[in-house]
Design an enzyme around this catalytic site. Structure first.
Site, PDB file in Angstrom:
ATOM      1  N   ARG A   1      -3.512  -9.995   4.623  1.00 40.95           N
ATOM      2  CA  ARG A   1      -3.051 -10.215   3.679  1.00 40.95           C
ATOM      3  C   ARG A   1      -2.953  -9.581   2.775  1.00 40.95           C
ATOM      4  NH1 ARG A   1      -6.196  -6.794  -0.301  1.00 40.95           N
ATOM      5  NH2 ARG A   1      -7.223  -7.586  -1.290  1.00 40.95           N
TER       6      ARG A   1
ATOM      7  N   LYS B   1       0.470  -1.167  -0.073  1.00 36.88           N
ATOM      8  CA  LYS B   1      -0.644   0.234  -0.201  1.00 36.88           C
ATOM      9  C   LYS B   1       0.836   1.243  -0.132  1.00 36.88           C
ATOM     10  CE  LYS B   1      -4.431  -1.927   1.149  1.00 36.88           C
ATOM     11  NZ  LYS B   1      -5.595  -2.485   2.248  1.00 36.88           N
TER      12      LYS B   1
HETATM   13  C1  PT1 Z   1      -8.255  -4.635   3.275  1.00 28.35           C
HETATM   14  C2  PT1 Z   1      -8.411  -4.568   1.973  1.00 28.35           C
HETATM   15  C3  PT1 Z   1      -8.760  -5.742   1.328  1.00 28.35           C
HETATM   16  N1  PT1 Z   1      -7.434  -3.761   0.617  1.00 28.35           N
HETATM   17  C4  PT1 Z   1      -9.253  -5.999   3.089  1.00 28.35           C
HETATM   18  N2  PT1 Z   1      -9.780  -6.469   2.357  1.00 28.35           N
HETATM   19  C5  PT1 Z   1      -7.866  -3.602  -0.808  1.00 28.35           C
HETATM   20  N3  PT1 Z   1     -10.721  -7.150   4.055  1.00 28.35           N
HETATM   21  C6  PT1 Z   1      -8.383  -4.775  -1.554  1.00 28.35           C
HETATM   22  C7  PT1 Z   1      -3.308   2.141  -1.340  1.00 28.35           C
HETATM   23  O1  PT1 Z   1      -3.286   2.533  -0.521  1.00 28.35           O
HETATM   24  O2  PT1 Z   1      -6.688  -3.683   3.595  1.00 28.35           O
HETATM   25  N4  PT1 Z   1      -8.700  -5.354   4.122  1.00 28.35           N
HETATM   26  N5  PT1 Z   1      -9.173  -5.256  -0.116  1.00 28.35           N
HETATM   27  C8  PT1 Z   1      -7.333  -3.223  -1.486  1.00 28.35           C
HETATM   28  N6  PT1 Z   1      -7.269  -2.332  -1.412  1.00 28.35           N
HETATM   29  C9  PT1 Z   1      -6.367  -0.568  -1.370  1.00 28.35           C
HETATM   30  C10 PT1 Z   1      -6.027   0.455  -0.331  1.00 28.35           C
HETATM   31  C11 PT1 Z   1      -5.507  -1.027  -1.949  1.00 28.35           C
HETATM   32  C12 PT1 Z   1      -5.413   0.920  -0.340  1.00 28.35           C
HETATM   33  C13 PT1 Z   1      -4.433   0.247  -2.149  1.00 28.35           C
HETATM   34  C14 PT1 Z   1      -4.082   0.867  -1.051  1.00 28.35           C
HETATM   35  O3  PT1 Z   1      -2.398   1.903  -1.983  1.00 28.35           O
END
Ligand code: PT1
Length: 273
Positions: free
Chosen positions: A253, A219
């Site tokens: 995850r 992230k």
């Molecule tokens: C998470 C999650 C998810 N993240 C759960 N499911 C993502 N339960 C998808 C960035 O800041 O943390 N928990 N499903 C992916 N989402 C992101 C959010 C990807 C922020 C990247 C960022 O780069």
């Protein structure tokens, strides 16, 4: 005990949830068969690498990502779930759409991973009518705009209160406590400061009485700290996963399952006897 369809975990050791994205990227022509086959092959590799759960997603929810229709999302994930029938680990469906949840569960998924914490109309009933586990995640705003102006008085308190409310709603709907995991939602409507506050205070969520899932892998908060691009954040991601586990996370995850599993083997060795 954590109940996940026909699977049971005692959570004496942390679990690794491996990410399987079924979203067409620039290297794909968007053709259904190619991405389906790639996703199944990737999923099988993640199991070999040590994944305890596979999280299949057909709509990106990273900041700024576009939404897709329910039909398009199902077209992406359904053949992957069907193709993985009979594998040794539970399949989680990463969706906030009740129709996708219902179809994925009927096709063999054992868990619903919902970034919207079952707030969509009908979502609670779909999960309650199954034996699947659910991950209730906190976010502020919608993925398209959530990073524009995240604002909290006290981020840990607000996230904790939200997750408590959603746990109560899930239990009233008939989802047993042992089927519920909670997630503060790193990067979902949070500044770097908010994300660090949540990670520092992760132990606070344990008092809610459900296992905590942490998603930090690759992230932008890790990019902000290290100055590395998204493809170069493996070491930071493994460190973040280990630190989340140290602060009480039961499930991490991750994209890099092999490396995270190795790091957690060291953690497990130190915690034996
Ligand atoms: C998470 C999650 C998810 N993240 C759960 N499911 C993502 N339960 C998808 C960035 O800041 O943390 N928990 N499903 C992916 N989402 C992101 C959010 C990807 C922020 C990247 C960022 O780069």
């Amino acid at each position: 005990m954590f109940l996940c369809g026909k699977f049971k975990f005692d959570l004496s050791r942390p679990l690794v949830m491996g990410i399987v994205n079924v979203t067409p990227d620039s290297f794909s022509d968007g053709g259904c068969h190619i991405s389906t086959w790639d996703a199944i092959a990737h999923a099988v590799k993640l199991i070999e690498d040590g994944a305890d759960i596979l999280d299949i997603g057909g709509e990106s929810t990273r900041p700024g990502a576009a939404t897709v229709s329910e039909q398009e999302e199902l077209d992406r994930v359904l053949y992957v779930i069907e193709g993985l029938r009979g594998i040794s680990v539970p399949i989680s469906i990463d969706t906030y759409k009740p129709g996708v949840m219902r179809t994925a569960l009927a096709a063999g998924a054992s868990m619903v991973n919902d970034i919207n914490a079952l707030q969509a109309e009908g979502a609670l009933a779909v999960v309650a009518g199954s034996d699947a586990a659910v991950c209730l995640m906190h976010k502020q705003g919608k993925p398209q705009t959530m990073q524009q102006r995240p604002e909290y008085l006290n981020v840990t308190d607000e996230v904790e209160n939200f997750l408590r409310e959603r746990m109560v709603a899930a239990e009233i709907a008939g989802i047993a406590r042992e089927r519920i995991v909670i997630d503060p939602g790193f990067g979902f409507g949070k500044t770097l400061g908010h994300n660090l506050d949540l990670l520092r205070g992760l132990e606070a969520f344990l008092t809610l009485g459900a296992p905590v899932l942490a998603g930090l892998s690759r992230k932008s908060m890790l990019g902000a700290i290290t100055g590395r691009e998204v493809g170069d954040r493996m070491a930071a991601s493994v460190a973040a996963a280990l630190l989340a586990v140290q602060r009480g996370a039961s499930i991490v995850r991750v994209h890099d399952v092999r490396e995270t599993t190795d790091a957690l083997k060291i953690w497990n060795a130190l915690n034996e006897e």
